[in-house]
Design a protein around this motif. Structure first.
Motif, PDB file in Angstrom:
ATOM      1  N   LYS A 275       0.832  -1.203   0.000  1.00  6.55           N
ATOM      2  CA  LYS A 275       0.000   0.000   0.000  1.00  6.55           C
ATOM      3  C   LYS A 275       0.865   1.251   0.000  1.00  6.55           C
ATOM      4  CE  LYS A 275      -3.927  -2.184   2.274  1.00  6.55           C
ATOM      5  NZ  LYS A 275      -4.860  -2.140   3.411  1.00  6.55           N
ATOM      6  N   ALA A 276       1.843   1.258  -0.886  1.00  4.90           N
ATOM      7  CA  ALA A 276       2.749   2.406  -0.950  1.00  4.90           C
ATOM      8  C   ALA A 276       2.007   3.623  -1.499  1.00  4.90           C
ATOM      9  CB  ALA A 276       3.951   2.079  -1.838  1.00  4.90           C
ATOM     10  N   PRO A 277       2.235   4.785  -0.926  1.00  5.10           N
ATOM     11  CA  PRO A 277       1.562   5.992  -1.422  1.00  5.10           C
ATOM     12  C   PRO A 277       2.104   6.399  -2.776  1.00  5.10           C
ATOM     13  CG  PRO A 277       3.214   6.573   0.213  1.00  5.10           C
ATOM     14  CD  PRO A 277       3.141   5.064   0.180  1.00  5.10           C
ATOM     15  N   LEU A 278       1.312   7.193  -3.488  1.00  2.00           N
ATOM     16  CA  LEU A 278       1.743   7.734  -4.768  1.00  2.00           C
ATOM     17  C   LEU A 278       2.929   8.661  -4.550  1.00  2.00           C
ATOM     18  CD1 LEU A 278       1.248   8.195  -7.804  1.00  2.00           C
ATOM     19  CD2 LEU A 278      -0.289  10.042  -7.164  1.00  2.00           C
ATOM     20  N   VAL A 279       4.029   8.369  -5.227  1.00  2.00           N
ATOM     21  CA  VAL A 279       5.244   9.160  -5.068  1.00  2.00           C
ATOM     22  C   VAL A 279       5.347  10.144  -6.223  1.00  2.00           C
ATOM     23  CG1 VAL A 279       7.760   9.112  -4.953  1.00  2.00           C
ATOM     24  CG2 VAL A 279       6.425   7.313  -3.848  1.00  2.00           C
ATOM     25  N   VAL A 280       5.409  11.431  -5.904  1.00  2.00           N
ATOM     26  CA  VAL A 280       5.581  12.464  -6.911  1.00  2.00           C
ATOM     27  C   VAL A 280       7.011  12.969  -6.827  1.00  2.00           C
ATOM     28  CG1 VAL A 280       4.793  14.705  -7.732  1.00  2.00           C
ATOM     29  CG2 VAL A 280       3.166  13.116  -6.693  1.00  2.00           C
ATOM     30  N   LEU A 281       7.793  12.678  -7.837  1.00  2.00           N
ATOM     31  CA  LEU A 281       9.205  13.030  -7.815  1.00  2.00           C
ATOM     32  C   LEU A 281       9.387  14.524  -8.081  1.00  2.00           C
ATOM     33  CD1 LEU A 281      10.667  10.034  -9.866  1.00  2.00           C
ATOM     34  CD2 LEU A 281      10.491  10.266  -7.387  1.00  2.00           C
ATOM     35  N   PRO A 282      10.294  15.165  -7.367  1.00  2.00           N
ATOM     36  CA  PRO A 282      10.531  16.589  -7.598  1.00  2.00           C
ATOM     37  C   PRO A 282      11.239  16.820  -8.922  1.00  2.00           C
ATOM     38  CG  PRO A 282      12.140  15.737  -6.043  1.00  2.00           C
ATOM     39  CD  PRO A 282      11.156  14.621  -6.301  1.00  2.00           C
ATOM     40  N   ALA A 283      10.931  17.942  -9.553  1.00  2.00           N
ATOM     41  CA  ALA A 283      11.560  18.289 -10.825  1.00  2.00           C
ATOM     42  C   ALA A 283      12.782  19.172 -10.567  1.00  2.00           C
ATOM     43  CB  ALA A 283      10.571  19.019 -11.720  1.00  2.00           C
ATOM     44  N   PRO A 284      13.989  18.731 -10.938  1.00  2.30           N
ATOM     45  CA  PRO A 284      15.173  19.563 -10.704  1.00  2.30           C
ATOM     46  C   PRO A 284      15.254  20.711 -11.702  1.00  2.30           C
ATOM     47  CG  PRO A 284      15.792  17.587 -11.909  1.00  2.30           C
ATOM     48  CD  PRO A 284      14.324  17.444 -11.598  1.00  2.30           C
ATOM     49  N   GLU A 285      15.895  21.783 -11.294  1.00  4.67           N
ATOM     50  CA  GLU A 285      16.152  22.907 -12.180  1.00  4.67           C
ATOM     51  C   GLU A 285      17.494  23.503 -11.805  1.00  4.67           C
ATOM     52  OE1 GLU A 285      13.964  26.866 -14.061  1.00  4.67           O
ATOM     53  OE2 GLU A 285      12.987  25.690 -12.508  1.00  4.67           O
ATOM     54  N   SER A 286      18.317  23.756 -12.795  1.00 10.05           N
ATOM     55  CA  SER A 286      19.661  24.250 -12.531  1.00 10.05           C
ATOM     56  C   SER A 286      19.611  25.672 -11.975  1.00 10.05           C
ATOM     57  CB  SER A 286      20.499  24.238 -13.810  1.00 10.05           C
ATOM     58  OG  SER A 286      20.073  25.240 -14.704  1.00 10.05           O
ATOM     59  N   MET A 287      20.615  26.007 -11.162  1.00  9.26           N
ATOM     60  CA  MET A 287      20.678  27.353 -10.610  1.00  9.26           C
ATOM     61  C   MET A 287      20.839  28.396 -11.714  1.00  9.26           C
ATOM     62  SD  MET A 287      20.396  29.431  -8.223  1.00  9.26           S
ATOM     63  CE  MET A 287      20.141  28.216  -6.934  1.00  9.26           C
ATOM     64  N   GLU A 288      21.487  28.014 -12.807  1.00 11.83           N
ATOM     65  CA  GLU A 288      21.634  28.931 -13.931  1.00 11.83           C
ATOM     66  C   GLU A 288      20.271  29.341 -14.464  1.00 11.83           C
ATOM     67  OE1 GLU A 288      23.931  29.222 -18.265  1.00 11.83           O
ATOM     68  OE2 GLU A 288      23.647  27.280 -17.295  1.00 11.83           O
ATOM     69  N   ASN A 289      19.374  28.341 -14.640  1.00 10.56           N
ATOM     70  CA  ASN A 289      18.031  28.648 -15.123  1.00 10.56           C
ATOM     71  C   ASN A 289      17.243  29.468 -14.109  1.00 10.56           C
ATOM     72  OD1 ASN A 289      18.399  27.321 -17.548  1.00 10.56           O
ATOM     73  ND2 ASN A 289      17.581  25.389 -16.793  1.00 10.56           N
ATOM     74  N   ILE A 290      17.429  29.136 -12.828  1.00  9.77           N
ATOM     75  CA  ILE A 290      16.704  29.855 -11.790  1.00  9.77           C
ATOM     76  C   ILE A 290      17.106  31.327 -11.774  1.00  9.77           C
ATOM     77  CG2 ILE A 290      16.416  30.084  -9.283  1.00  9.77           C
ATOM     78  CD1 ILE A 290      16.605  27.042  -9.099  1.00  9.77           C
ATOM     79  N   LEU A 291      18.419  31.579 -11.876  1.00  2.00           N
ATOM     80  CA  LEU A 291      18.904  32.963 -11.840  1.00  2.00           C
ATOM     81  C   LEU A 291      18.451  33.756 -13.063  1.00  2.00           C
ATOM     82  CD1 LEU A 291      22.526  32.411 -10.500  1.00  2.00           C
ATOM     83  CD2 LEU A 291      20.576  33.327  -9.248  1.00  2.00           C
ATOM     84  N   GLU A 292      18.250  33.070 -14.181  1.00  4.39           N
ATOM     85  CA  GLU A 292      17.836  33.752 -15.401  1.00  4.39           C
ATOM     86  C   GLU A 292      16.322  33.872 -15.530  1.00  4.39           C
ATOM     87  OE1 GLU A 292      19.616  31.660 -18.603  1.00  4.39           O
ATOM     88  OE2 GLU A 292      21.657  32.346 -18.170  1.00  4.39           O
ATOM     89  N   ASN A 293      15.589  33.198 -14.650  1.00  2.11           N
ATOM     90  CA  ASN A 293      14.127  33.194 -14.721  1.00  2.11           C
ATOM     91  C   ASN A 293      13.572  34.353 -13.893  1.00  2.11           C
ATOM     92  OD1 ASN A 293      11.396  32.688 -14.740  1.00  2.11           O
ATOM     93  ND2 ASN A 293      11.598  30.496 -14.348  1.00  2.11           N
ATOM     94  N   ASP A 294      13.162  35.419 -14.563  1.00  2.00           N
ATOM     95  CA  ASP A 294      12.670  36.614 -13.867  1.00  2.00           C
ATOM     96  C   ASP A 294      11.358  36.373 -13.138  1.00  2.00           C
ATOM     97  OD1 ASP A 294      14.856  38.043 -14.744  1.00  2.00           O
ATOM     98  OD2 ASP A 294      13.843  38.827 -16.524  1.00  2.00           O
ATOM     99  N   SER A 295      10.639  35.281 -13.491  1.00  3.07           N
ATOM    100  CA  SER A 295       9.365  35.024 -12.825  1.00  3.07           C
ATOM    101  C   SER A 295       9.562  34.470 -11.417  1.00  3.07           C
ATOM    102  CB  SER A 295       8.525  34.038 -13.648  1.00  3.07           C
ATOM    103  OG  SER A 295       9.133  32.758 -13.677  1.00  3.07           O
ATOM    104  N   ILE A 296      10.780  33.992 -11.108  1.00  2.56           N
ATOM    105  CA  ILE A 296      11.080  33.499  -9.764  1.00  2.56           C
ATOM    106  C   ILE A 296      11.598  34.681  -8.952  1.00  2.56           C
ATOM    107  CG2 ILE A 296      12.430  31.881  -8.382  1.00  2.56           C
ATOM    108  CD1 ILE A 296      12.581  30.070 -10.808  1.00  2.56           C
ATOM    109  N   CYS A 297      10.776  35.228  -8.104  1.00  2.00           N
ATOM    110  CA  CYS A 297      11.160  36.415  -7.343  1.00  2.00           C
ATOM    111  C   CYS A 297      10.317  36.479  -6.073  1.00  2.00           C
ATOM    112  CB  CYS A 297      10.974  37.685  -8.166  1.00  2.00           C
ATOM    113  SG  CYS A 297       9.287  37.947  -8.753  1.00  2.00           S
ATOM    114  N   ALA A 298      10.811  37.228  -5.126  1.00  2.00           N
ATOM    115  CA  ALA A 298      10.067  37.405  -3.881  1.00  2.00           C
ATOM    116  C   ALA A 298       8.769  38.147  -4.172  1.00  2.00           C
ATOM    117  CB  ALA A 298      10.902  38.178  -2.877  1.00  2.00           C
ATOM    118  N   PRO A 299       7.678  37.760  -3.523  1.00  2.00           N
ATOM    119  CA  PRO A 299       6.400  38.426  -3.793  1.00  2.00           C
ATOM    120  C   PRO A 299       6.394  39.864  -3.301  1.00  2.00           C
ATOM    121  CG  PRO A 299       6.190  36.934  -1.929  1.00  2.00           C
ATOM    122  CD  PRO A 299       7.554  36.697  -2.510  1.00  2.00           C
ATOM    123  N   GLU A 300       5.609  40.682  -3.969  1.00  2.00           N
ATOM    124  CA  GLU A 300       5.443  42.061  -3.529  1.00  2.00           C
ATOM    125  C   GLU A 300       4.579  42.102  -2.275  1.00  2.00           C
ATOM    126  OE1 GLU A 300       3.719  44.138  -6.745  1.00  2.00           O
ATOM    127  OE2 GLU A 300       5.435  43.907  -8.090  1.00  2.00           O
TER     128      GLU A 300
END
Length: 600
Positions: A275-300
């Motif tokens: 009865k193992a639970p459904l495992v949802v694997l995390p999606a990796p993302e490189s720090m290079e992509n994160i730093l270049e992604n302007d949509s990832i930012c602290a909320p106003e």
């Protein structure tokens, strides 16, 4: 030749966009893709109103048949919904005629014999464009003399749309009800002994609904005798790529073809006994992509120094310290744009839901009338009050709040109080319980899903004194991660208080408060809290608070008497009295007794 084909030939701009998704002009033409203007598009999918329905038609055909079964329209300019980061998400990009059942999508060149030939593998994906991109890849490196492609490509209009309404049946009351099940198209394909690879989008890695749909489809196909594989997305998939058509546009056919072959992993069923639970694997993302992604930012911030967008804030304090008053003031500030407590600026007024589960409508109305003092400012219509939640959050209350937000969107929900959200169950210890944490976390997810902020009003834990608001409100159980910020309201005297705010997204700050309970101010009675000072001027040590409270209760006293009563050193009490004197809070009489300065 398809006799009932609608629309006109694609424009050069259409072909250019499709080419970026791995769909060549030759493939688009063979797939019978057509262009329609808004009027014709609306007519074909049965839409009325002002919506722009110009776009590309994807005809649905069945292998071996010479007519179009139905159409799906990909709109050029779909409607937009705002997202938490300030950007927009397209809504209703693909439209079908209302009342039409779900169907499988095939390239019109699909041979009917391949449906019965179990030696031809099948790749199933979500969306017509992706199915066409896979069709193009299925002929990669195949000679013209080949009898069939490397695989048969099938598109679903949604990850769950291999199911749908399959009939009608009488319900318990005799009315006709829809019967849901696997759509008839699935039954027209031979699955036994066939290799089937499910190629869902990249968000299958972390989207629970997509994961569940893939598991359910896998189970159905295995019951029919298929050997099911899952496509595993490459770890170096570029940021912004979600579907296989996007991947072809970025990488090209050769690399994606190789990834499809290498990334197909056989599904391994889990032992049912475990009865193992459904495992949802995390999606990796490189720090290079994160730093270049302007949509990832602290909320106003929605309210300066207090409330970030799409956050969850806990507002705590002891019983009768005035938390519900401050919650009402926050609701009014958000809908009117007036500063909270006369100090904290509201960046952008918005819609508010106030769940007054403690005060109900009668006491809430009384508080609001006193705070407004006869005024009727603009924006009150944007404040919706709810005084009942029929189920605790973890027993269906979350679905109720979600449903209300879907029907009546809000920018902020205020829930008063945590005790009511949990169903009114008492805690067995002084720290926040696991159940409380689960409730707080569930509310946070509701806020994220509905692009709004949430404030939960709650009591400080028993025995809380001064110090860290996180410890006073949440305790020491290490469960503070559920909240983005914590605000502690503490009444320090009959007419004074202190508000301390700390969190991940706001700078820690102390505010000195004044309590107004009907005192005349500019000709009107004033009720509620006002902020008098902030920062170092508002920071008051615990000894100073205790000394002031003692003087409030006992009246004029000498320092030695105060020190003895509070079990403090004479020096610490003396320094506290001097600081109170500097702030204009206390005075020393000729008899060397100290007392609080009385308001004029």
């Amino acid at each position: 030749m398809i006799p009932n084909l609608r629309g006109a030939a694609l424009l050069p701009a259409d072909l250019e966009k499709l080419a970026k998704c791995g769909i060549s002009a030759e493939l688009a033409t063979a797939a019978l893709l057509r262009r329609v203007d808004s009027r014709d598009g609306a007519e074909m999918i049965g839409r009325n109103g002002n919506a722009d329905c110009s776009g590309i038609l994807f005809p649905y055909t069945w292998p071996g048949e010479d007519h179009v079964r139905d159409y799906r329209l990909r709109r050029d300019r779909p409607d937009l919904d705002p997202k938490a980061d300030g950007s927009f998400k397209e809504r209703d990009k693909y439209l079908s005629a209302p009342g039409r059942g779900n169907m499988l999508y095939f390239h019109p060149g699909t041979d009917a014999r391949w449906l019965d030939d179990a030696s031809v593998p099948i790749l199933i994906t979500e969306g017509e464009k992706k199915a066409l991109a896979l069709w193009g890849l299925s002929w990669h490196g195949v000679s013209k003399a080949a009898e069939h492609p490397r695989w048969l490509s099938i598109g679903l209009s949604g990850v769950w749309n291999w199911r749908g309404t399959v009939g009608k049946a009488p319900g318990p009351d005799g009315s006709r009800r829809d019967v849901k099940g696997v759509i008839p198209d699935v039954n027209r394909i031979t699955w036994k002994g066939r290799k089937v690879t499910i190629v869902f989008d990249k968000n299958a890695l972390n989207n629970n609904s997509v994961q569940a749909a893939r598991h359910s489809l896998t189970s159905e196909l295995r019951k029919r005798g298929a050997e099911v594989f899952w496509f595993t997305w490459p770890i170096d998939t570029p940021a912004g790529v979600n579907g296989v058509d996007d991947l072809v546009g970025v990488w090209g056919e050769e690399k994606v073809f190789d990834s499809l072959l290498k990334g197909a992993r056989p599904f391994k069923p889990v032992d049912a006994a475990r009865k193992a639970p459904l495992v949802v694997l995390p999606a990796p993302e490189s720090m290079e992509n994160i730093l270049e992604n302007d949509s990832i930012c602290a909320p106003e911030l929605m309210v300066d120094g207090f409330l970030p967008k799409n956050s969850l804030v806990l507002l705590g304090g002891r019983p009768k310290d005035g938390k519900s008053w401050l919650a009402c003031q926050l609701a009014l500030a958000m809908v009117t744009g007036e500063p909270l407590a006369g100090w904290l600026n509201v960046r952008e007024p918005g819609r508010v839901h106030l769940w007054a589960l403690e005060d109900q409508k009668v006491l809430t109305k009384d508080k609001m009338q006193k705070i407004l003092a006869g005024r009727r400012p603009d924006g009150l219509r944007n404040l919706q009050v709810f005084d009942e939640l029929s189920q605790p959050i973890l027993q269906g209350g979350d679905a109720i709040i979600n449903g209300v937000l879907k029907q009546h969107p809000a920018d902020l929900i205020i829930l008063d109080s945590l005790f009511k959200l949990t169903g009114g169950s008492a805690q067995r210890n002084s720290d926040i319980s696991q159940k409380d944490y689960d409730v707080i976390d569930r509310v946070r997810k509701i806020a994220i899903e509905n692009n709004c902020a949430a404030v939960i009003v709650m009591h400080t834990k028993k025995g809380a004194r001064g110090g860290n608001p996180i410890e006073n409100i949440i305790g020491t159980s290490g469960t503070s991660a559920a909240a983005d910020a914590v605000a502690e309201l503490k009444r320090t005297s009959a007419r004074e208080g202190k508000l301390t705010i700390v969190g991940r997204m706001v700078q820690q700050e102390d505010y000195e408060l004044a309590w107004h309970c009907g005192q005349p101010e500019n000709g009107t009675e004033q009720w509620g809290w006002t902020i008098e000072s902030a920062g170092d001027d508002a920071s008051m040590g615990e000894t100073m608070l205790e000394v002031r409270a003692y003087l409030e209760a006992q009246g004029a006293c000498k320092p030695a008497s105060i020190a003895s009563a509070l079990h403090k050193s004479f020096g610490s009490v003396w320094q506290a009295l001097l600081r109170l004197q500097d702030r204009g809070k206390a005075v020393r009489g000729k008899d060397k007794k100290w007392e609080l300065r009385r308001a004029a």
